[in-house]
Scaffold this motif. Sequence first.
Motif, PDB file in Angstrom:
ATOM      1  N   VAL A  14      17.964 -43.075  64.915  1.00 51.20           N
ATOM      2  CA  VAL A  14      16.646 -43.653  65.220  1.00 51.20           C
ATOM      3  C   VAL A  14      16.554 -45.037  64.568  1.00 51.20           C
ATOM      4  O   VAL A  14      16.897 -45.211  63.396  1.00 51.20           O
ATOM      5  CB  VAL A  14      15.514 -42.736  64.718  1.00 51.20           C
ATOM      6  N   GLY A  15      16.099 -46.016  65.340  1.00 54.20           N
ATOM      7  CA  GLY A  15      16.004 -47.390  64.836  1.00 54.20           C
ATOM      8  C   GLY A  15      17.170 -48.255  65.283  1.00 54.20           C
ATOM      9  O   GLY A  15      17.191 -49.462  65.031  1.00 54.20           O
ATOM     10  N   MET A  16      18.149 -47.639  65.962  1.00 49.63           N
ATOM     11  CA  MET A  16      19.327 -48.407  66.381  1.00 49.63           C
ATOM     12  C   MET A  16      18.946 -49.538  67.335  1.00 49.63           C
ATOM     13  O   MET A  16      18.155 -49.346  68.255  1.00 49.63           O
ATOM     14  CB  MET A  16      20.354 -47.473  67.041  1.00 49.63           C
ATOM     15  N   GLY A  17      19.449 -50.734  67.046  1.00 48.06           N
ATOM     16  CA  GLY A  17      19.220 -51.887  67.910  1.00 48.06           C
ATOM     17  C   GLY A  17      17.947 -52.657  67.642  1.00 48.06           C
ATOM     18  O   GLY A  17      17.759 -53.754  68.174  1.00 48.06           O
ATOM     19  N   LEU A  18      17.051 -52.107  66.806  1.00 51.23           N
ATOM     20  CA  LEU A  18      15.758 -52.760  66.575  1.00 51.23           C
ATOM     21  C   LEU A  18      15.928 -54.148  65.942  1.00 51.23           C
ATOM     22  O   LEU A  18      15.253 -55.101  66.325  1.00 51.23           O
ATOM     23  CB  LEU A  18      14.870 -51.879  65.687  1.00 51.23           C
ATOM     24  N   ASP A  19      16.859 -54.261  64.980  1.00 50.27           N
ATOM     25  CA  ASP A  19      17.089 -55.563  64.329  1.00 50.27           C
ATOM     26  C   ASP A  19      17.568 -56.604  65.340  1.00 50.27           C
ATOM     27  O   ASP A  19      17.162 -57.770  65.294  1.00 50.27           O
ATOM     28  CB  ASP A  19      18.089 -55.432  63.169  1.00 50.27           C
TER      29      ASP A  19
END
Length: 294
Positions: A14-19
């Motif tokens: 969860v959170g992958m790619g957000l940055d």
Amino acid sequence: MNAYVFPGQGAQFVGMGLDLYEKHPEAQELFEQANDILGFSITDIMFEGTPEDLKQTKVTQPAIFLHSTILSKVLGESFKPDMVAGHSLGEFSALVANGTLNFEDGLRLVSQRAMAMQKACEIKPSTMAAVLALEDQVVERICDETDGIVVAANYNCPGQLVISGEVDAVHKACESLKEAGAKRAMVLPVGGAFHSPLMEPAREELAAAIENTHFNEPSCPVYQNVTTSPVLVSNEIKVNLMEQLTAPVKWTQSVKNMISDGANHFTEVGPGKVLQGLVKKIDRTMETASASVE
């Protein structure tokens, strides 16, 4: 020589790619394009969904593909692979990275692959199991001797092999493998028998989609799961990709061939560090790293 490798299913978080989405306009554009192509907001699930949401087959495979391919595009000029390879699903990311597939076609194929695999899983109860500390030949022999369908599916590194097949056959094989001296033979929490003959309905469906997709000539060789050797001809790549769902992932052999062809640095592009660990187990002298952008 720089080898770039791309992970498969199981690397999601969860959170992958957000940055990437927040810091890079190019990445944001590609993620939004992906939402349009898929017909649902995969970014919502990737960035703030639950682990359970992310585990849905229709989400997991495109999510990992998107993280890997968008990261490779954001790397820009610094992304100069001499060779590429991907573990199972990761092969599609590798083929976008070396220009064989464009981003949109790669995503459509991955989405179709996920759906086709899901359907195949529902036809017959099936599973996979990890086998540790036993020689490949012993695992192969026991699979051959076990009643029902069970085969060697993932050659991950020396002493780590995954078997795949019918539920009963996999359980029986696990017992025999433990008796033969396996340190562990453990059934995995997966939805079906990937890389086994039970994926034939999915293979046929995906093969038709691949047949109707344009493949370019690649900018550098891809070491494919099925053959383990460098391929530079788009038609050959197509044929190997069609066979991938029912054939084993020969990762150990692919990495060894990349090394013998001059690879001395492996960069993992995408979520997690699983492939770096496998490369080190195959050859501890190799330098490994995760691809990253500022």
